[in-house]
Scaffold this active site. Structure first.
Site, PDB file in Angstrom:
ATOM      1  N   ASN A   1      -5.600   4.068  -0.078  1.00  0.00           N
ATOM      2  CA  ASN A   1      -4.340   3.910   0.693  1.00  0.00           C
ATOM      3  C   ASN A   1      -3.079   4.678  -0.008  1.00  0.00           C
ATOM      4  O   ASN A   1      -2.907   4.926  -1.153  1.00  0.00           O
ATOM      5  CB  ASN A   1      -4.121   2.317   0.146  1.00  0.00           C
ATOM      6  CG  ASN A   1      -5.088   1.482   0.984  1.00  0.00           C
ATOM      7  OD1 ASN A   1      -4.828   1.737   2.257  1.00  0.00           O
ATOM      8  ND2 ASN A   1      -5.591   0.295   0.436  1.00  0.00           N
TER       9      ASN A   1
ATOM     10  N   HIS B   1      -2.603   0.336   8.607  1.00  0.00           N
ATOM     11  CA  HIS B   1      -3.299  -0.565   7.674  1.00  0.00           C
ATOM     12  C   HIS B   1      -2.498  -0.966   6.591  1.00  0.00           C
ATOM     13  O   HIS B   1      -2.389  -0.174   5.577  1.00  0.00           O
ATOM     14  CB  HIS B   1      -4.654   0.179   7.287  1.00  0.00           C
ATOM     15  CG  HIS B   1      -5.245  -0.559   6.111  1.00  0.00           C
ATOM     16  ND1 HIS B   1      -5.977  -1.770   6.430  1.00  0.00           N
ATOM     17  CD2 HIS B   1      -5.656  -0.132   4.790  1.00  0.00           C
ATOM     18  CE1 HIS B   1      -6.279  -2.187   5.090  1.00  0.00           C
ATOM     19  NE2 HIS B   1      -6.199  -1.189   4.276  1.00  0.00           N
TER      20      HIS B   1
ATOM     21  N   ARG C   1     -11.475  -9.501   9.383  1.00  0.00           N
ATOM     22  CA  ARG C   1     -10.985 -10.683   8.795  1.00  0.00           C
ATOM     23  C   ARG C   1     -10.445 -11.542  10.088  1.00  0.00           C
ATOM     24  O   ARG C   1     -10.624 -12.833   9.973  1.00  0.00           O
ATOM     25  CB  ARG C   1      -9.567 -10.255   7.836  1.00  0.00           C
ATOM     26  CG  ARG C   1     -10.260  -9.841   6.757  1.00  0.00           C
ATOM     27  CD  ARG C   1      -9.039  -9.298   5.869  1.00  0.00           C
ATOM     28  NE  ARG C   1      -9.465  -8.780   4.654  1.00  0.00           N
ATOM     29  CZ  ARG C   1      -8.987  -7.831   3.641  1.00  0.00           C
ATOM     30  NH1 ARG C   1      -7.879  -7.265   4.149  1.00  0.00           N
ATOM     31  NH2 ARG C   1      -9.519  -7.370   2.650  1.00  0.00           N
TER      32      ARG C   1
ATOM     33  N   ARG D   1       0.802  -1.166   0.069  1.00  0.00           N
ATOM     34  CA  ARG D   1      -0.196   0.024   0.039  1.00  0.00           C
ATOM     35  C   ARG D   1       1.021   1.258   0.117  1.00  0.00           C
ATOM     36  O   ARG D   1       0.590   2.276  -0.608  1.00  0.00           O
ATOM     37  CB  ARG D   1      -0.765  -0.116   1.179  1.00  0.00           C
ATOM     38  CG  ARG D   1      -1.849  -1.132   1.038  1.00  0.00           C
ATOM     39  CD  ARG D   1      -2.611  -1.362   2.636  1.00  0.00           C
ATOM     40  NE  ARG D   1      -3.668  -2.282   2.587  1.00  0.00           N
ATOM     41  CZ  ARG D   1      -3.510  -3.450   3.063  1.00  0.00           C
ATOM     42  NH1 ARG D   1      -2.454  -3.929   3.502  1.00  0.00           N
ATOM     43  NH2 ARG D   1      -4.510  -4.506   2.842  1.00  0.00           N
TER      44      ARG D   1
HETATM   45  P1  NAD Z   1     -10.247   2.199  -8.988  1.00  0.00           P
HETATM   46  O1  NAD Z   1      -9.062   2.314 -10.049  1.00  0.00           O
HETATM   47  O2  NAD Z   1     -11.487   1.175  -9.534  1.00  0.00           O
HETATM   48  O3  NAD Z   1     -11.101   3.590  -8.793  1.00  0.00           O
HETATM   49  C1  NAD Z   1     -10.251   4.672  -8.483  1.00  0.00           C
HETATM   50  C2  NAD Z   1     -11.049   6.044  -8.903  1.00  0.00           C
HETATM   51  O4  NAD Z   1     -10.293   7.010  -8.476  1.00  0.00           O
HETATM   52  C3  NAD Z   1     -10.828   5.960 -10.596  1.00  0.00           C
HETATM   53  O5  NAD Z   1     -12.288   5.994 -11.079  1.00  0.00           O
HETATM   54  C4  NAD Z   1     -10.397   7.289 -10.808  1.00  0.00           C
HETATM   55  O6  NAD Z   1     -10.898   8.083 -12.004  1.00  0.00           O
HETATM   56  C5  NAD Z   1     -10.641   7.918  -9.571  1.00  0.00           C
HETATM   57  N1  NAD Z   1      -9.813   9.162  -9.280  1.00  0.00           N
HETATM   58  C6  NAD Z   1      -8.375   9.400  -9.414  1.00  0.00           C
HETATM   59  N2  NAD Z   1      -8.245  10.639  -9.148  1.00  0.00           N
HETATM   60  C7  NAD Z   1      -9.386  11.200  -8.675  1.00  0.00           C
HETATM   61  C8  NAD Z   1      -9.543  12.522  -8.253  1.00  0.00           C
HETATM   62  N3  NAD Z   1      -8.440  13.681  -8.084  1.00  0.00           N
HETATM   63  N4  NAD Z   1     -10.837  12.978  -8.143  1.00  0.00           N
HETATM   64  C9  NAD Z   1     -11.898  12.006  -8.191  1.00  0.00           C
HETATM   65  N5  NAD Z   1     -11.504  10.699  -8.532  1.00  0.00           N
HETATM   66  C10 NAD Z   1     -10.412  10.412  -9.036  1.00  0.00           C
HETATM   67  O7  NAD Z   1      -9.796   1.729  -7.745  1.00  0.00           O
HETATM   68  P2  NAD Z   1     -10.336   1.072  -6.273  1.00  0.00           P
HETATM   69  O8  NAD Z   1     -10.179  -0.567  -6.307  1.00  0.00           O
HETATM   70  O9  NAD Z   1     -11.708   1.793  -6.268  1.00  0.00           O
HETATM   71  O10 NAD Z   1      -9.436   1.485  -5.289  1.00  0.00           O
HETATM   72  C11 NAD Z   1      -9.402   3.098  -4.668  1.00  0.00           C
HETATM   73  C12 NAD Z   1      -8.473   3.431  -3.333  1.00  0.00           C
HETATM   74  O11 NAD Z   1      -9.106   2.468  -2.463  1.00  0.00           O
HETATM   75  C13 NAD Z   1      -7.000   2.744  -3.711  1.00  0.00           C
HETATM   76  O12 NAD Z   1      -6.065   3.603  -3.284  1.00  0.00           O
HETATM   77  C14 NAD Z   1      -7.287   1.372  -3.011  1.00  0.00           C
HETATM   78  O13 NAD Z   1      -5.821   1.040  -2.257  1.00  0.00           O
HETATM   79  C15 NAD Z   1      -8.083   1.723  -1.849  1.00  0.00           C
HETATM   80  N6  NAD Z   1      -8.535   0.550  -1.103  1.00  0.00           N
HETATM   81  C16 NAD Z   1      -8.563   0.878   0.456  1.00  0.00           C
HETATM   82  C17 NAD Z   1      -9.336  -0.395   0.951  1.00  0.00           C
HETATM   83  C18 NAD Z   1      -9.347  -0.150   2.558  1.00  0.00           C
HETATM   84  O14 NAD Z   1      -9.517  -0.946   3.410  1.00  0.00           O
HETATM   85  N7  NAD Z   1      -9.088   0.978   3.087  1.00  0.00           N
HETATM   86  C19 NAD Z   1      -9.655  -1.412   0.552  1.00  0.00           C
HETATM   87  C20 NAD Z   1      -9.437  -1.624  -0.854  1.00  0.00           C
HETATM   88  C21 NAD Z   1      -9.020  -0.329  -1.889  1.00  0.00           C
END
Ligand code: NAD
Length: 300
Positions: free
Chosen positions: A120, A175, A151, A88
Protein backbone atom coordinates in the site's frame (compact mmCIF):
# COMPACT_ATOMS: atom_id res chain seq x y z
CA UNK A 1 -2.05 -30.23 -12.27
CA UNK A 2 0.56 -28.03 -10.60
CA UNK A 3 2.64 -25.62 -12.53
CA UNK A 4 4.78 -22.54 -12.29
CA UNK A 5 7.01 -20.67 -9.96
CA UNK A 6 5.84 -17.81 -7.74
CA UNK A 7 8.18 -15.36 -6.01
CA UNK A 8 6.89 -13.43 -3.02
CA UNK A 9 8.92 -10.30 -2.23
CA UNK A 10 8.28 -9.36 1.38
CA UNK A 11 7.97 -12.36 3.67
CA UNK A 12 6.08 -10.48 6.39
CA UNK A 13 2.55 -11.16 7.55
CA UNK A 14 0.98 -10.71 4.09
CA UNK A 15 3.74 -12.45 2.12
CA UNK A 16 4.05 -15.50 4.33
CA UNK A 17 0.27 -15.91 4.69
CA UNK A 18 -0.02 -15.72 0.90
CA UNK A 19 2.55 -18.52 0.65
CA UNK A 20 0.46 -20.50 3.15
CA UNK A 21 -2.77 -19.95 1.20
CA UNK A 22 -1.06 -20.92 -2.06
CA UNK A 23 0.49 -24.06 -0.62
CA UNK A 24 -2.84 -25.27 0.83
CA UNK A 25 -4.43 -24.85 -2.60
CA UNK A 26 -1.71 -27.00 -4.24
CA UNK A 27 -1.82 -24.93 -7.41
CA UNK A 28 1.83 -24.08 -7.90
CA UNK A 29 5.01 -26.14 -8.07
CA UNK A 30 7.37 -23.74 -6.31
CA UNK A 31 7.13 -20.70 -4.02
CA UNK A 32 10.17 -18.55 -3.25
CA UNK A 33 10.15 -16.12 -0.32
CA UNK A 34 12.43 -13.09 -0.57
CA UNK A 35 13.01 -10.46 2.14
CA UNK A 36 15.70 -7.99 3.18
CA UNK A 37 15.21 -9.38 6.68
CA UNK A 38 16.91 -12.70 5.99
CA UNK A 39 16.37 -14.04 9.50
CA UNK A 40 12.62 -13.49 9.36
CA UNK A 41 12.51 -14.95 5.86
CA UNK A 42 14.35 -18.06 7.04
CA UNK A 43 11.94 -18.43 9.96
CA UNK A 44 8.82 -18.05 7.81
CA UNK A 45 10.25 -20.45 5.20
CA UNK A 46 11.12 -23.11 7.78
CA UNK A 47 7.66 -22.80 9.34
CA UNK A 48 5.99 -23.08 5.94
CA UNK A 49 8.08 -26.08 4.86
CA UNK A 50 6.56 -28.02 7.74
CA UNK A 51 3.40 -28.18 5.60
CA UNK A 52 5.47 -30.17 3.12
CA UNK A 53 5.63 -33.12 5.52
CA UNK A 54 1.84 -33.37 5.45
CA UNK A 55 1.25 -32.35 1.88
CA UNK A 56 4.33 -32.67 -0.34
CA UNK A 57 3.03 -30.75 -3.32
CA UNK A 58 4.37 -27.21 -3.29
CA UNK A 59 8.09 -26.73 -2.76
CA UNK A 60 8.80 -23.63 -0.63
CA UNK A 61 12.24 -22.04 -0.19
CA UNK A 62 13.92 -18.71 0.52
CA UNK A 63 15.61 -17.02 -2.41
CA UNK A 64 16.98 -13.88 -3.97
CA UNK A 65 15.84 -11.29 -6.49
CA UNK A 66 17.49 -13.45 -9.19
CA UNK A 67 14.86 -16.10 -8.41
CA UNK A 68 12.15 -13.43 -8.73
CA UNK A 69 13.48 -12.49 -12.16
CA UNK A 70 13.02 -16.11 -13.23
CA UNK A 71 9.52 -16.55 -11.79
CA UNK A 72 6.19 -16.71 -13.62
CA UNK A 73 4.41 -14.59 -11.02
CA UNK A 74 6.05 -12.00 -8.75
CA UNK A 75 4.02 -10.85 -5.76
CA UNK A 76 5.21 -7.63 -4.10
CA UNK A 77 4.17 -7.47 -0.43
CA UNK A 78 7.22 -5.66 0.92
CA UNK A 79 7.33 -2.45 2.88
CA UNK A 80 5.77 -0.60 5.74
CA UNK A 81 2.39 -1.70 7.03
CA UNK A 82 -0.29 0.66 8.40
CA UNK A 83 -0.12 1.74 12.03
CA UNK A 84 -3.35 1.99 13.99
CA UNK A 85 -5.47 4.79 12.49
CA UNK A 86 -2.96 5.49 9.70
CA UNK A 87 -4.25 5.90 6.15
CA UNK A 88 -2.70 3.83 3.36
CA UNK A 89 -1.59 6.94 1.49
CA UNK A 90 0.37 8.11 4.52
CA UNK A 91 2.87 5.34 3.73
CA UNK A 92 3.35 6.57 0.17
CA UNK A 93 6.81 8.19 0.45
CA UNK A 94 8.28 5.35 2.47
CA UNK A 95 6.87 2.55 0.34
CA UNK A 96 7.68 4.39 -2.89
CA UNK A 97 11.36 4.00 -1.97
CA UNK A 98 10.85 0.28 -1.28
CA UNK A 99 9.14 -0.29 -4.63
CA UNK A 100 11.81 1.69 -6.51
CA UNK A 101 14.52 -0.45 -4.90
CA UNK A 102 12.67 -3.66 -5.73
CA UNK A 103 12.02 -2.65 -9.35
CA UNK A 104 15.70 -1.74 -9.80
CA UNK A 105 16.51 -5.31 -8.75
CA UNK A 106 14.11 -6.82 -11.28
CA UNK A 107 15.81 -5.55 -14.45
CA UNK A 108 16.02 -9.10 -15.83
CA UNK A 109 12.39 -10.04 -15.09
CA UNK A 110 10.92 -12.47 -17.65
CA UNK A 111 8.99 -10.63 -20.37
CA UNK A 112 5.89 -12.78 -19.84
CA UNK A 113 5.97 -12.61 -16.02
CA UNK A 114 2.99 -11.22 -14.11
CA UNK A 115 3.55 -8.82 -11.21
CA UNK A 116 0.93 -8.42 -8.48
CA UNK A 117 1.29 -5.32 -6.28
CA UNK A 118 -0.01 -5.77 -2.76
CA UNK A 119 2.01 -3.08 -0.96
CA UNK A 120 0.00 0.00 0.00
CA UNK A 121 -0.93 2.49 -1.22
CA UNK A 122 -1.58 0.09 -4.08
CA UNK A 123 -2.79 2.45 -6.80
CA UNK A 124 0.20 4.83 -7.12
CA UNK A 125 2.65 2.00 -6.40
CA UNK A 126 1.18 -0.13 -9.19
CA UNK A 127 1.69 2.77 -11.60
CA UNK A 128 5.24 3.18 -10.33
CA UNK A 129 6.02 -0.51 -10.99
CA UNK A 130 4.41 -0.26 -14.45
CA UNK A 131 6.66 2.69 -15.26
CA UNK A 132 9.83 1.08 -13.95
CA UNK A 133 9.59 -2.53 -15.08
CA UNK A 134 10.29 -3.63 -18.63
CA UNK A 135 7.10 -5.66 -19.08
CA UNK A 136 3.74 -4.65 -20.48
CA UNK A 137 1.25 -2.75 -18.31
CA UNK A 138 -1.38 -5.47 -18.55
CA UNK A 139 1.10 -7.82 -16.81
CA UNK A 140 1.38 -5.53 -13.75
CA UNK A 141 -1.64 -4.82 -11.57
CA UNK A 142 -2.60 -4.32 -7.95
CA UNK A 143 -4.89 -6.50 -5.85
CA UNK A 144 -6.94 -3.30 -5.68
CA UNK A 145 -10.45 -3.45 -4.27
CA UNK A 146 -10.96 -7.19 -4.61
CA UNK A 147 -10.74 -7.59 -0.83
CA UNK A 148 -13.06 -4.61 -0.26
CA UNK A 149 -15.53 -6.16 -2.72
CA UNK A 150 -15.50 -9.46 -0.83
CA UNK A 151 -16.17 -7.53 2.38
CA UNK A 152 -19.11 -5.81 0.67
CA UNK A 153 -20.56 -9.19 -0.33
CA UNK A 154 -20.00 -10.53 3.18
CA UNK A 155 -22.02 -7.70 4.77
CA UNK A 156 -24.81 -7.73 2.16
CA UNK A 157 -25.07 -11.50 2.52
CA UNK A 158 -25.23 -11.24 6.32
CA UNK A 159 -27.94 -8.52 6.15
CA UNK A 160 -30.09 -10.64 3.83
CA UNK A 161 -29.21 -14.06 5.28
CA UNK A 162 -27.82 -15.33 2.00
CA UNK A 163 -24.40 -16.72 1.21
CA UNK A 164 -21.92 -14.03 0.08
CA UNK A 165 -21.31 -16.33 -2.90
CA UNK A 166 -24.84 -15.52 -4.11
CA UNK A 167 -24.10 -11.80 -3.95
CA UNK A 168 -22.43 -9.98 -6.81
CA UNK A 169 -21.29 -6.37 -6.72
CA UNK A 170 -18.06 -4.47 -6.41
CA UNK A 171 -16.17 -1.73 -4.64
CA UNK A 172 -14.29 0.38 -7.19
CA UNK A 173 -11.92 3.35 -7.20
CA UNK A 174 -9.04 3.78 -4.80
CA UNK A 175 -8.04 0.91 -2.51
CA UNK A 176 -8.37 3.39 0.32
CA UNK A 177 -10.60 6.00 1.84
CA UNK A 178 -12.17 7.30 -1.41
CA UNK A 179 -13.33 3.84 -2.58
CA UNK A 180 -17.04 3.47 -3.29
CA UNK A 181 -19.61 0.69 -3.60
CA UNK A 182 -21.11 0.43 -7.09
CA UNK A 183 -24.57 -0.22 -5.69
CA UNK A 184 -26.14 -0.22 -9.16
CA UNK A 185 -24.17 -3.42 -9.89
CA UNK A 186 -25.28 -5.35 -6.80
CA UNK A 187 -27.48 -8.38 -7.39
CA UNK A 188 -28.55 -11.41 -5.40
CA UNK A 189 -28.37 -14.29 -7.83
CA UNK A 190 -29.53 -11.93 -10.59
CA UNK A 191 -32.16 -10.04 -8.54
CA UNK A 192 -31.32 -6.31 -8.31
CA UNK A 193 -30.87 -4.91 -4.83
CA UNK A 194 -33.77 -2.47 -5.28
CA UNK A 195 -36.12 -5.47 -4.77
CA UNK A 196 -34.90 -5.85 -1.19
CA UNK A 197 -36.66 -3.31 1.04
CA UNK A 198 -34.02 -3.55 3.75
CA UNK A 199 -31.57 -1.84 1.44
CA UNK A 200 -32.59 1.79 1.75
CA UNK A 201 -30.00 4.59 1.49
CA UNK A 202 -29.06 4.43 5.17
CA UNK A 203 -28.41 0.67 5.03
CA UNK A 204 -26.22 1.12 1.97
CA UNK A 205 -24.29 3.92 3.66
CA UNK A 206 -23.85 1.86 6.82
CA UNK A 207 -22.46 -1.13 4.88
CA UNK A 208 -20.17 0.94 2.62
CA UNK A 209 -18.75 2.61 5.73
CA UNK A 210 -18.20 -0.74 7.46
CA UNK A 211 -16.32 -2.01 4.38
CA UNK A 212 -14.16 1.11 4.24
CA UNK A 213 -13.34 0.93 7.95
CA UNK A 214 -12.76 -2.81 8.21
CA UNK A 215 -8.99 -2.72 7.69
CA UNK A 216 -8.70 0.04 10.32
CA UNK A 217 -10.71 -2.06 12.77
CA UNK A 218 -8.63 -5.21 12.19
CA UNK A 219 -5.40 -3.22 12.58
CA UNK A 220 -6.69 -1.66 15.81
CA UNK A 221 -7.46 -5.14 17.17
CA UNK A 222 -4.47 -7.20 15.98
CA UNK A 223 -1.95 -4.88 14.31
CA UNK A 224 -2.25 -6.10 10.71
CA UNK A 225 -4.56 -7.65 8.15
CA UNK A 226 -3.36 -10.68 6.21
CA UNK A 227 -5.75 -13.66 5.95
CA UNK A 228 -8.23 -11.92 3.64
CA UNK A 229 -5.67 -10.35 1.33
CA UNK A 230 -3.62 -13.55 1.18
CA UNK A 231 -6.69 -15.52 0.05
CA UNK A 232 -7.38 -12.86 -2.60
CA UNK A 233 -3.82 -13.00 -3.92
CA UNK A 234 -3.98 -16.81 -4.07
CA UNK A 235 -7.20 -16.47 -6.09
CA UNK A 236 -5.41 -14.11 -8.51
CA UNK A 237 -2.52 -16.57 -8.90
CA UNK A 238 -4.93 -19.41 -9.68
CA UNK A 239 -6.70 -17.28 -12.29
CA UNK A 240 -3.33 -16.60 -13.94
CA UNK A 241 -1.90 -20.13 -13.73
CA UNK A 242 -5.13 -21.72 -15.01
CA UNK A 243 -6.12 -19.03 -17.51
CA UNK A 244 -9.49 -18.67 -15.74
CA UNK A 245 -10.60 -15.40 -17.37
CA UNK A 246 -12.44 -14.23 -14.28
CA UNK A 247 -13.98 -10.78 -13.80
CA UNK A 248 -12.50 -8.90 -10.84
CA UNK A 249 -11.95 -5.34 -9.65
CA UNK A 250 -8.17 -4.82 -9.89
CA UNK A 251 -5.92 -1.79 -9.80
CA UNK A 252 -4.89 -1.24 -13.39
CA UNK A 253 -3.94 1.52 -15.82
CA UNK A 254 -6.54 4.13 -16.72
CA UNK A 255 -4.90 5.72 -19.73
CA UNK A 256 -6.92 8.92 -19.95
CA UNK A 257 -6.00 9.85 -16.37
CA UNK A 258 -2.51 8.29 -16.31
CA UNK A 259 -3.19 6.57 -13.00
CA UNK A 260 -3.85 3.07 -11.71
CA UNK A 261 -7.24 2.59 -10.05
CA UNK A 262 -9.55 -0.35 -9.42
CA UNK A 263 -11.70 -1.11 -12.44
CA UNK A 264 -13.62 -4.26 -13.40
CA UNK A 265 -11.34 -6.34 -15.65
CA UNK A 266 -10.83 -9.88 -16.90
CA UNK A 267 -7.80 -11.73 -15.54
CA UNK A 268 -6.18 -14.65 -17.38
CA UNK A 269 -2.73 -16.17 -17.99
CA UNK A 270 -1.78 -13.14 -20.08
CA UNK A 271 -2.63 -10.78 -17.22
CA UNK A 272 -5.43 -8.27 -17.70
CA UNK A 273 -6.88 -9.28 -21.05
CA UNK A 274 -9.79 -6.83 -21.15
CA UNK A 275 -11.56 -4.02 -19.32
CA UNK A 276 -15.29 -4.37 -18.68
CA UNK A 277 -17.42 -1.34 -19.61
CA UNK A 278 -18.01 1.12 -16.78
CA UNK A 279 -21.68 1.69 -16.20
CA UNK A 280 -22.16 4.22 -13.42
CA UNK A 281 -25.19 6.15 -12.28
CA UNK A 282 -24.74 9.87 -11.58
CA UNK A 283 -23.71 9.41 -7.97
CA UNK A 284 -21.23 6.64 -8.78
CA UNK A 285 -19.78 8.81 -11.50
CA UNK A 286 -19.07 11.54 -8.92
CA UNK A 287 -17.51 9.02 -6.53
CA UNK A 288 -15.27 7.68 -9.28
CA UNK A 289 -14.11 11.20 -10.20
CA UNK A 290 -13.34 11.88 -6.53
CA UNK A 291 -11.18 8.75 -6.35
CA UNK A 292 -9.40 9.65 -9.61
CA UNK A 293 -8.56 13.13 -8.30
CA UNK A 294 -7.40 11.76 -4.99
CA UNK A 295 -5.03 9.21 -6.56
CA UNK A 296 -3.63 11.85 -8.92
CA UNK A 297 -2.20 13.77 -5.94
CA UNK A 298 0.31 10.99 -5.37
CA UNK A 299 3.02 11.79 -7.85
CA UNK A 300 5.36 8.99 -8.70
P1 NAD B 1 5.21 -6.74 7.52
O1 NAD B 1 5.91 -5.66 8.27
O2 NAD B 1 4.72 -7.93 8.28
O3 NAD B 1 6.15 -7.27 6.34
C1 NAD B 1 6.75 -6.43 5.41
C2 NAD B 1 8.06 -7.10 5.01
O4 NAD B 1 8.63 -6.37 3.92
C3 NAD B 1 9.12 -7.14 6.13
O5 NAD B 1 9.48 -8.48 6.41
C4 NAD B 1 10.29 -6.34 5.54
O6 NAD B 1 11.55 -6.82 5.93
C5 NAD B 1 10.04 -6.53 4.04
N1 NAD B 1 10.75 -5.57 3.19
C6 NAD B 1 10.88 -4.23 3.35
N2 NAD B 1 11.60 -3.71 2.34
C7 NAD B 1 11.94 -4.74 1.51
C8 NAD B 1 12.67 -4.85 0.30
N3 NAD B 1 13.22 -3.76 -0.29
N4 NAD B 1 12.80 -6.05 -0.27
C9 NAD B 1 12.26 -7.15 0.30
N5 NAD B 1 11.57 -7.12 1.46
C10 NAD B 1 11.40 -5.92 2.06
O7 NAD B 1 4.00 -6.02 6.74
P2 NAD B 1 2.69 -6.74 6.18
O8 NAD B 1 1.63 -6.70 7.22
O9 NAD B 1 3.07 -8.03 5.55
O10 NAD B 1 2.26 -5.69 5.03
C11 NAD B 1 3.04 -5.55 3.85
C12 NAD B 1 2.37 -4.55 2.91
O11 NAD B 1 1.12 -5.09 2.45
C13 NAD B 1 2.03 -3.21 3.57
O12 NAD B 1 2.30 -2.14 2.70
C14 NAD B 1 0.54 -3.31 3.82
O13 NAD B 1 -0.11 -2.06 3.89
C15 NAD B 1 0.11 -4.10 2.60
N6 NAD B 1 -1.22 -4.73 2.72
C16 NAD B 1 -2.00 -4.70 1.62
C17 NAD B 1 -3.28 -5.23 1.68
C18 NAD B 1 -4.17 -5.16 0.45
O14 NAD B 1 -5.36 -5.41 0.50
N7 NAD B 1 -3.60 -4.85 -0.66
C19 NAD B 1 -3.75 -5.84 2.85
C20 NAD B 1 -2.90 -5.89 3.94
C21 NAD B 1 -1.62 -5.33 3.87
Amino acid sequence: MKQGKIAIIGAGAVGSTTAYALSLQKIVAEIILIDVDEKRCRGETLDLTDIYALSPSTHIRSGTMKDAEQSDIVIIAAGKRQEEGESRTNMFEQNKKVIKTICSQLIGIQKNAIVIMVTNPIDPLTLLAQNLLSISRNHIFGSGTILDSLRLRKYIGAALSVSPQSVSGVILGEHGDTQFAQWSSVQINGAPLCHFQLFDESKKKEIAEKVKKEAYEIIACKGATFFGVASCVALLCRAILYNEKIALPLSCFLQKENICISLPVILASDGIISYLPLSFNQEEDKCFEKSVHFIKQYQI
